[in-house]
Design an enzyme around this catalytic site. Structure first.
Site, PDB file in Angstrom:
ATOM      1  N   SER A   8       0.850  -1.194   0.000  1.00  0.00           N
ATOM      2  CA  SER A   8       0.000   0.000   0.000  1.00  0.00           C
ATOM      3  C   SER A   8       0.879   1.234   0.000  1.00  0.00           C
ATOM      4  O   SER A   8       1.742   1.392   0.861  1.00  0.00           O
ATOM      5  CB  SER A   8      -0.911   0.014   1.233  1.00  0.00           C
ATOM      6  OG  SER A   8      -1.737   1.147   1.232  1.00  0.00           O
ATOM      7  N   CYS A   9       0.673   2.112  -0.993  1.00  0.00           N
ATOM      8  CA  CYS A   9       1.389   3.390  -1.043  1.00  0.00           C
ATOM      9  C   CYS A   9       0.403   4.513  -0.750  1.00  0.00           C
ATOM     10  O   CYS A   9      -0.814   4.303  -0.777  1.00  0.00           O
ATOM     11  CB  CYS A   9       2.049   3.592  -2.414  1.00  0.00           C
ATOM     12  SG  CYS A   9       0.885   3.742  -3.787  1.00  0.00           S
ATOM     13  N   PRO A  10       0.870   5.721  -0.453  1.00  0.00           N
ATOM     14  CA  PRO A  10      -0.041   6.816  -0.101  1.00  0.00           C
ATOM     15  C   PRO A  10      -1.099   7.095  -1.161  1.00  0.00           C
ATOM     16  O   PRO A  10      -2.252   7.349  -0.844  1.00  0.00           O
ATOM     17  CB  PRO A  10       0.900   8.007   0.086  1.00  0.00           C
ATOM     18  CG  PRO A  10       2.194   7.398   0.493  1.00  0.00           C
ATOM     19  CD  PRO A  10       2.278   6.120  -0.277  1.00  0.00           C
TER      20      PRO A  10
END
Length: 478
Positions: A8-10
């Site tokens: 999960s990335c921003p």
């Protein structure tokens, strides 16, 4: 060996899925069974089940934002940045094979409050260095849909149903475009509270959401502290960090066990929201209101000075906070000058207003590698917003990288306003962008478009010179 992973990335777009693909590919080459859960912008996919977690030999958490950790209790968990899963997946898997990964402990047992990093103290220290970047990007990623939807609805209603009037482009109340305009404006009202709320969530997890959104709403509504314009997105960023820090501090305080069940749902949100509101209204808000009054008087005193100097100042103010208080002061000054017959001032402002979104939209087209996929999509929407003079279309870029983007946009708007001022462009309507020329409110239309083009190109070229590639920015923040 059976491994599980969460990526999960921003922004929840490109890097989330790139990391998942690299982990799956590397594990397959090593003969290791792996399942990867992706938590992207559309939600969680390929979700890990309780049975899979129980049977797994370990879990890789390649995440750059808060996730739920309780389900991994008692398992070997390796926390890392999402970029690590993209660049060095072999090293991550090797750490499980060599037995270097510790067992995840609960918050109470570990005595820590950071959901992501409690299994990896070394990574915790590294991640603390990029708290500002991670929090900003978390807020921006949730804000972008509101900016895009609200901005495009407003653009459609003004472009297809707007009519020039003394108050700018006005959509008739009895038309369907009036309803669409109201929906777009409603979406825009969520923009700053969402930005502030999810900045606070990144810092303090879910208890920070209410204080952050309440602080963001107060920041956007100047009536709380006697300002005609709110503090804009810059005030929202400030409110988000204040709310996050206060909430995290309250969470760290020791409390009796009898109060612990109601802490996250009552005590923490209530206390933090009250403190943030009081701080913003009585400490932060008053200086903002005073600054706005001072800027208005300053501009009024400049009417007899050099046109070039006035144009430079107005252009810089318009681009500084894109619809915030500084922008509003310059805009209202130009609108007031129309009544006095000095329409050349509004002409310069009209050219400067559309330059930030048009410039950032062009920048994403000229150097796509410098922008994440979500920013590239926001760039297309910014182009549409710029055509109808919605400066807020550039806010997602400024919020995500203010130190590079805002100066570039200010220079671009200063260029546009100066060219318009020197060439005698006039505007009889308090609005900006090419749309005012389409409704025949602009004098010297050719130079009006020359001014806009000059400012747009300067903005795009300068910001692309200042910005680094998107992957480099993320790597340096990890």
């Amino acid at each position: 060996m059976k491994l599980l992973a969460v990526t999960s990335c921003p922004n929840g777009i490109a890097h989330t899925y790139m990391a998942a693909e690299k982990l799956a590919q590397t594990a397959a080459e090593a003969g290791i069974d792996i399942k990867v859960e992706t938590q992207g912008s559309i939600g969680a996919e390929n979700v890990l089940t309780e049975e899979e977690i129980e049977a797994a030999d370990g879990i890789i958490l390649a995440v750059d934002k808060s996730i739920e950790m309780d389900r991994f209790e008692g398992k070997r968990v390796l926390s890392c940045a999402v970029s690590d899963a993209i660049r060095k997946p072999e090293e991550l898997i090797q750490r499980f094979e060599s037995g270097e990964v510790p067992v995840h402990r609960s918050r109470e047992e570990a005595g820590e409050t950071d959901d992501i990093t409690q299994t990896n103290p070394t990574h915790k220290e590294e991640r603390g260095q990029n708290l500002i970047y991670r929090s900003l990007m978390n807020g921006v990623s949730y804000m972008i849909p509101f900016v895009v939807v609200g901005g495009l609805l407003i653009a459609l209603s003004l472009g297809l149903g707007g009519e020039p009037g003394a108050k700018g482009l006005v959509v008739p109340e009895d038309s369907v475009w009036s309803s669409i305009l109201k929906v777009g404006e409603a979406a825009f009202t969520f923009m700053v509270p969402i930005l502030a709320g999810y900045i606070a969530v990144s810092i303090a997890d879910r208890p920070g959401l209410a204080p952050g959104m309440i602080g963001g709403f107060i920041a956007a509504d100047g009536s709380f502290y006697g300002s005609e314009a709110g503090a804009g997105f810059i005030g929202g960023i400030l409110a988000g960090f204040i709310a996050g820090i206060i909430t995290r501090w309250i969470k760290s305080l020791p409390v009796p066990s009898v109060l612990q069940p109601i802490m996250p749902i009552l005590v923490i949100p209530l206390t933090a929201s009250t403190l943030v509101a009081l701080l913003f209204i009585f400490v932060v808000g008053a200086p903002i209101a005073s600054l706005m009054e001072g800027l208005t008087q300053f501009l009024q005193g400049m009417q007899g000075t050099s046109k070039v100097l006035l144009a430079l100042i107005l252009g810089a103010m318009i681009a500084f906070d894109m619809g915030g208080p500084v922008n509003k002061v310059a805009f209202l000054f130009g609108a007031a000058m129309i009544a006095e017959g000095q329409t050349f001032i509004m002409g310069a402002i009209a050219a400067a207003i559309c330059t930030p979104p048009l410039g950032m939209g062009l920048a994403t087209l000229l150097a796509r590698r410098k922008y994440h996929q979500e920013e590239q999509e926001a760039g297309k929407a910014a182009l549409a917003m710029g055509l109808v003079g919605i400066t807020e279309g550039a806010i997602p870029f400024a919020a995500g990288d203010p130190l590079r983007v805002i100066p570039a946009m200010m220079v671009g708007s200063m260029t546009a306003s100066t060219v318009a001022m020197l060439s005698g462009v006039t505007d009889n309507v308090p609005h900006g962008g090419p749309i005012v020329a389409a409704v025949q409110a602009v004098g010297n239309v050719p130079m009006f478009f020359v001014a806009i083009a000059a400012g747009t190109v300067v903005t795009a070229l300068l910001v692309n010179v200042l910005k680094k590639n998107a992957e480099v920015q993320r790597s340096e923040s990890d």
